[in-house]
Design a protein around this motif. Structure first.
Motif, mmCIF file in Angstrom:
data_model
loop_
_atom_site.group_PDB
_atom_site.id
_atom_site.type_symbol
_atom_site.label_atom_id
_atom_site.label_comp_id
_atom_site.label_asym_id
_atom_site.label_seq_id
_atom_site.Cartn_x
_atom_site.Cartn_y
_atom_site.Cartn_z
ATOM 1 N N TYR A 123 0.654 -0.794 -11.262
ATOM 2 C CA TYR A 123 -0.537 -0.990 -10.431
ATOM 3 C C TYR A 123 -1.066 0.322 -9.846
ATOM 4 O O TYR A 123 -1.864 0.309 -8.908
ATOM 5 C CB TYR A 123 -0.217 -1.935 -9.268
ATOM 6 N N ARG A 169 0.836 -1.202 0.000
ATOM 7 C CA ARG A 169 0.000 0.000 0.000
ATOM 8 C C ARG A 169 0.879 1.263 0.000
ATOM 9 O O ARG A 169 0.592 2.229 -0.706
ATOM 10 C CB ARG A 169 -0.918 0.002 1.219
ATOM 11 N N TYR A 179 -6.149 -8.089 -3.604
ATOM 12 C CA TYR A 179 -5.431 -9.114 -4.360
ATOM 13 C C TYR A 179 -4.151 -8.542 -4.958
ATOM 14 O O TYR A 179 -3.108 -9.216 -4.997
ATOM 15 C CB TYR A 179 -6.325 -9.694 -5.458
ATOM 16 N N ILE A 180 -4.222 -7.309 -5.418
ATOM 17 C CA ILE A 180 -3.032 -6.635 -5.939
ATOM 18 C C ILE A 180 -2.031 -6.409 -4.816
ATOM 19 O O ILE A 180 -0.815 -6.634 -4.978
ATOM 20 C CB ILE A 180 -3.410 -5.299 -6.604
ATOM 21 N N LEU A 189 2.328 1.862 -3.487
ATOM 22 C CA LEU A 189 1.361 2.346 -4.467
ATOM 23 C C LEU A 189 0.924 3.777 -4.168
ATOM 24 O O LEU A 189 0.739 4.581 -5.090
ATOM 25 C CB LEU A 189 0.144 1.429 -4.501
ATOM 26 N N GLY A 249 -3.082 3.370 -8.688
ATOM 27 C CA GLY A 249 -4.513 3.540 -8.510
ATOM 28 C C GLY A 249 -5.224 2.293 -8.012
ATOM 29 O O GLY A 249 -6.451 2.309 -7.842
ATOM 30 N N MET A 250 -4.493 1.225 -7.739
ATOM 31 C CA MET A 250 -5.109 -0.040 -7.321
ATOM 32 C C MET A 250 -4.771 -0.384 -5.871
ATOM 33 O O MET A 250 -4.799 -1.535 -5.466
ATOM 34 C CB MET A 250 -4.658 -1.176 -8.253
ATOM 35 N N GLU A 251 -4.476 0.644 -5.065
ATOM 36 C CA GLU A 251 -4.055 0.407 -3.684
ATOM 37 C C GLU A 251 -5.171 -0.128 -2.788
ATOM 38 O O GLU A 251 -4.906 -0.561 -1.659
ATOM 39 C CB GLU A 251 -3.475 1.677 -3.059
ATOM 40 N N ASN A 252 -6.407 -0.134 -3.270
ATOM 41 C CA ASN A 252 -7.504 -0.681 -2.486
ATOM 42 C C ASN A 252 -7.916 -2.078 -2.925
ATOM 43 O O ASN A 252 -8.893 -2.634 -2.409
ATOM 44 C CB ASN A 252 -8.725 0.258 -2.550
ATOM 45 N N ASP A 253 -7.177 -2.630 -3.858
ATOM 46 C CA ASP A 253 -7.435 -4.001 -4.325
ATOM 47 C C ASP A 253 -6.576 -4.955 -3.506
ATOM 48 O O ASP A 253 -5.359 -5.001 -3.655
ATOM 49 C CB ASP A 253 -7.090 -4.110 -5.812
#
Length: 248
Positions: free
Chosen positions: A183, A137, A191-192, A140, A185-189
């Motif tokens: 990745y 997190r 799985y990522i 990202l 903008g995908m800090e709330n996913d």
């Protein structure tokens, strides 16, 4: 300023002369600009030896108690930990993780190096445990590179549960910087975040040569404590039974 006094004039030369730490891959750490140094965690001595191998300051988070203890001891603690590159974080509350993230983002926003232990706690048996996703997190949300780092031998110098063990030459290895901008903008996913964290832990494992355990270190420690307590209970019961047998 006190940090440089502590590192180069007082503590640094002493540790270098006594332990002669070795460094590999230091060219992976930029001379300037922000980066996250994600390291394994074998000993409380890790935060002393790893920064010692670099010309730049490395900042870690530390317990708030080190900065809030009253009296002469408290003032000395604050001076030492502040000078050694530590920033306070209260880990006792529900927002401790968020507080640590904010502290880290401030350091990185100022172009500094931030050190983090993704395992969250020291390894009790020398193995490498599953990383927590805070490091992903952080990477990202700040967009800075992650440099996987391995310390080897610090658990010999300062084993878990002891202030000092025996002499050895600790080794600090820095791996190639990892870029996770793909990745963005995908800090709330989740799985990522897990995929990024696992990639970082794999690189740390490769650098350290440790056996990897897909389990959180804190959970493993509790299981080990319960197993030890159970073994002692069984041993005590066996001794009691043997004594009763002899008495009869």
């Amino acid at each position: 300023m006190f940090y440089w006094f502590l590192k180069w004039i007082a503590l640094g030369p002493l540790l270098r002369v006594v332990f002669r730490p070795q460094v590999e891959g230091s060219e992976s750490v930029p001379d300037e600009g922000a980066a996250i140094l994600a390291s394994n965690h074998l000993s409380y001595a890790d935060w002393l030896f790893m920064p010692l191998t670099l010309p730049r300051r490395v900042t870690f988070v530390a317990k708030a108690e080190y900065f809030t203890t009253p009296g002469v001891k408290g003032r000395l603690q604050r001076l030492f930990f502040s000078g050694a590159g530590q920033v306070p974080i209260d880990r006792s509350g529900a927002d401790a993780a968020a507080g640590a993230l904010m502290s880290a983002k401030k350091v990185l926003g100022e172009g500094g190096l931030f050190g983090i232990y993704p395992e969250g706690t020291r390894s009790h048996d020398g193995r490498l445990y599953r990383g927590r996703t805070g490091v992903a997190r952080l990477a990202l949300e700040t967009g800075v590179p992650v440099i996987p780092t391995a310390v080897v031998g610090t658990d010999v110098v300062a084993p878990p549960g002891k202030k000092f063990g025996s002499f050895t030459r600790p080794v600090v290895r820095f791996g190639r910087p990892l870029d996770f901008s793909r990745y963005a903008g995908m800090e709330n996913d989740r799985y990522i975040l897990r995929a990024i964290t696992d990639e970082i832990m794999y690189e740390i494992m490769r650098l350290s040569g440790q056996e990897y355990v897909d389990k959180y270190a804190g959970v493993a420690k509790e299981e080990a404590k319960r197993a030890e307590a159970e073994a002692k209970r069984l041993e005590s019961e066996a001794e009691t039974a043997e004594e009763q047998k002899k008495a009869s």
